[in-house]
Design an enzyme around this catalytic site. Structure first.
Site, mmCIF file in Angstrom:
data_model
loop_
_atom_site.group_PDB
_atom_site.id
_atom_site.type_symbol
_atom_site.label_atom_id
_atom_site.label_comp_id
_atom_site.label_asym_id
_atom_site.label_seq_id
_atom_site.Cartn_x
_atom_site.Cartn_y
_atom_site.Cartn_z
ATOM 1 N N ASP A 67 6.071 48.158 -65.778
ATOM 2 C CA ASP A 67 6.941 49.200 -66.335
ATOM 3 C C ASP A 67 6.141 50.144 -67.233
ATOM 4 O O ASP A 67 6.677 51.123 -67.748
ATOM 5 C CB ASP A 67 8.156 48.601 -67.057
ATOM 6 C CG ASP A 67 7.772 47.727 -68.233
ATOM 7 O OD1 ASP A 67 6.574 47.449 -68.419
ATOM 8 O OD2 ASP A 67 8.690 47.307 -68.978
ATOM 9 N N SER A 68 4.839 49.874 -67.377
ATOM 10 C CA SER A 68 3.941 50.840 -68.024
ATOM 11 C C SER A 68 3.948 52.161 -67.261
ATOM 12 O O SER A 68 3.457 53.170 -67.764
ATOM 13 C CB SER A 68 2.517 50.267 -68.095
ATOM 14 O OG SER A 68 2.114 49.816 -66.812
ATOM 15 N N ASP A 106 7.782 44.522 -62.245
ATOM 16 C CA ASP A 106 8.315 44.287 -63.592
ATOM 17 C C ASP A 106 9.810 44.554 -63.646
ATOM 18 O O ASP A 106 10.294 45.542 -63.079
ATOM 19 C CB ASP A 106 7.654 45.301 -64.550
ATOM 20 C CG ASP A 106 6.909 44.646 -65.682
ATOM 21 O OD1 ASP A 106 7.104 43.440 -65.922
ATOM 22 O OD2 ASP A 106 6.114 45.359 -66.321
ATOM 23 N N LYS A 136 8.302 40.134 -62.675
ATOM 24 C CA LYS A 136 7.777 39.739 -63.994
ATOM 25 C C LYS A 136 8.821 40.082 -65.032
ATOM 26 O O LYS A 136 9.483 41.115 -64.924
ATOM 27 C CB LYS A 136 6.465 40.467 -64.299
ATOM 28 C CG LYS A 136 5.940 40.190 -65.718
ATOM 29 C CD LYS A 136 4.518 40.640 -65.922
ATOM 30 C CE LYS A 136 4.360 42.068 -66.356
ATOM 31 N NZ LYS A 136 5.078 42.428 -67.603
ATOM 32 N N GLU A 138 9.531 39.911 -69.443
ATOM 33 C CA GLU A 138 9.014 39.626 -70.771
ATOM 34 C C GLU A 138 9.894 38.590 -71.468
ATOM 35 O O GLU A 138 11.084 38.484 -71.174
ATOM 36 C CB GLU A 138 8.964 40.914 -71.607
ATOM 37 C CG GLU A 138 7.975 41.937 -71.063
ATOM 38 C CD GLU A 138 7.840 43.178 -71.937
ATOM 39 O OE1 GLU A 138 8.381 43.209 -73.059
ATOM 40 O OE2 GLU A 138 7.179 44.132 -71.471
ATOM 41 N N GLU A 205 -0.479 38.984 -73.543
ATOM 42 C CA GLU A 205 -0.934 40.335 -73.943
ATOM 43 C C GLU A 205 -1.109 40.435 -75.456
ATOM 44 O O GLU A 205 -0.260 39.972 -76.224
ATOM 45 C CB GLU A 205 0.087 41.392 -73.474
ATOM 46 C CG GLU A 205 -0.296 42.792 -73.949
ATOM 47 C CD GLU A 205 0.485 43.926 -73.308
ATOM 48 O OE1 GLU A 205 1.333 43.666 -72.426
ATOM 49 O OE2 GLU A 205 0.222 45.080 -73.696
HETATM 50 O O1 KIV Z 1 3.748 47.074 -67.580
HETATM 51 C C1 KIV Z 1 2.596 46.657 -67.414
HETATM 52 O O2 KIV Z 1 1.736 47.351 -66.865
HETATM 53 C C2 KIV Z 1 2.292 45.323 -67.899
HETATM 54 C C3 KIV Z 1 0.865 44.898 -67.914
HETATM 55 C C4 KIV Z 1 0.033 45.719 -68.785
HETATM 56 C C5 KIV Z 1 0.715 43.456 -68.156
HETATM 57 O O3 KIV Z 1 3.164 44.612 -68.259
#
Ligand code: KIV
Length: 290
Positions: A67-68, A106, A136, A138, A205
């Site tokens: 989600d970055s 994510d 994924k 959090e 992280e």
């Molecule tokens: O959103 C993302 O890119 C991440 C990674 C940096 C682990 O969660």
């Protein structure tokens, strides 16, 4: 118009040429760590688009549609505004651009935290609409019930502990975790809880190295470090950061190239050639057929 259709059963539709490698599976990734021992570290990078996925795929074990993308692709201030639809659009592009790496998508903020039922509805959409093999999410102890719920229902979960960017408003910024006893204990407890709940891998992280090492030793599944330690069972970086697309990056990023400078040079040359009419040349123009 004919209404008779022939079903195309040619295998090359499902297996394009050149023949791609077999895609890595969740059990294959999970199996890279047994009895607390992992061999060659796992390689993961973020990917959001089809072309990036194609370029990264042969060199990676896992592609994370993180989600970055909120900051990297959409110029948002944080990951908080990222939507499930955004993740699904980019997730399916990355699956289309890859044949070898396990693709993980994510779960964005607000799409899973309420309850296991909330999470499974969102995660089911991700799995059905992208073709990715895992999601994924959090969070640690608070998400353990959800991790177990999804894992037991066909949705493999990668966890994410330590500096969890979706919790930026609770953490008070992107702060390194584990410097004090309380956050060190939380990182460890969070990772243990989701490991026991069935996560197949855990991102650690922004955690001080001794705690990242202790956490890696404490869990049975492979840990993937980012701003953590080389002793983690694998590493991940945001691709645009490691390629040098941005001037300012977190301290834990190593820039393997200076793509921003390369793009700037290429665009400067293009602009100069357009303005001087040096572009397009003969090779780039069409003439009447003789
Ligand atoms: O959103 C993302 O890119 C991440 C990674 C940096 C682990 O969660």
């Amino acid at each position: 118009m004919s209404t008779t259709y022939t079903l195309d059963t040619k295998t090359d539709r499902a297996h394009p040429t050149p023949k791609p490698m077999k895609r890595l599976t969740v059990p294959a990734i999970r199996g890279r760590k047994t009895d607390g021992e992992s061999g060659e570290p796992l390689v993961m990078l973020t990917a959001y688009t089809v072309r990036t996925a194609q370029l990264l795929d042969p060199h990676c074990d896992m592609l994370l549609v993180g989600d970055s993308l909120g900051q990297v692709i959409y110029g948002l201030d944080s990951t908080i505004p990222v939507s499930l639809d955004m993740m699904i659009a980019h997730g399916s592009a990355v699956v289309r651009g890859s044949y070898h790496s396990l693709v993980i998508v994510d779960m964005p903020f607000g799409s899973y935290e309420q309850s296991p039922d909330h999470a499974i509805r969102s995660a089911t959409r991700v799995m059905k609409e992208t073709g990715a093999a895992a999601i994924k999410m959090e969070g640690g102890e608070a998400m353990a019930e959800t991790v177990a719920f999804l894992s037991q229902r066909g949705i493999p979960v990668m966890g994410h502990v330590g500096l969890t960017p979706q919790a930026v408003n609770v953490l008070g910024g992107h702060k390194v975790q584990g410097r004090d006893e309380a956050t060190a204990a939380k990182v460890l407890a969070d990772a243990k809880a989701i490991d026991e709940a069935g996560a197949f891998s855990i991102v650690i992280e922004g955690v001080i190295e001794p705690i990242a090492i202790e956490t890696t030793r404490a869990v049975s599944c492979p840990t993937i470090g980012i701003g953590a330690s080389a002793a983690c069972d694998g590493q991940v970086l945001v691709t645009e950061d490691m390629l040098g697309m941005f001037d300012r990056v977190p301290r834990f990023v190593k820039k393997y190239d200076d793509m921003a400078a390369q793009v700037t040079q290429a665009v400067e040359r293009y602009a100069a050639e357009v303005r001087s009419r040096a572009f397009p040349e003969e090779a780039q123009t069409y003439q009447p057929k003789k």
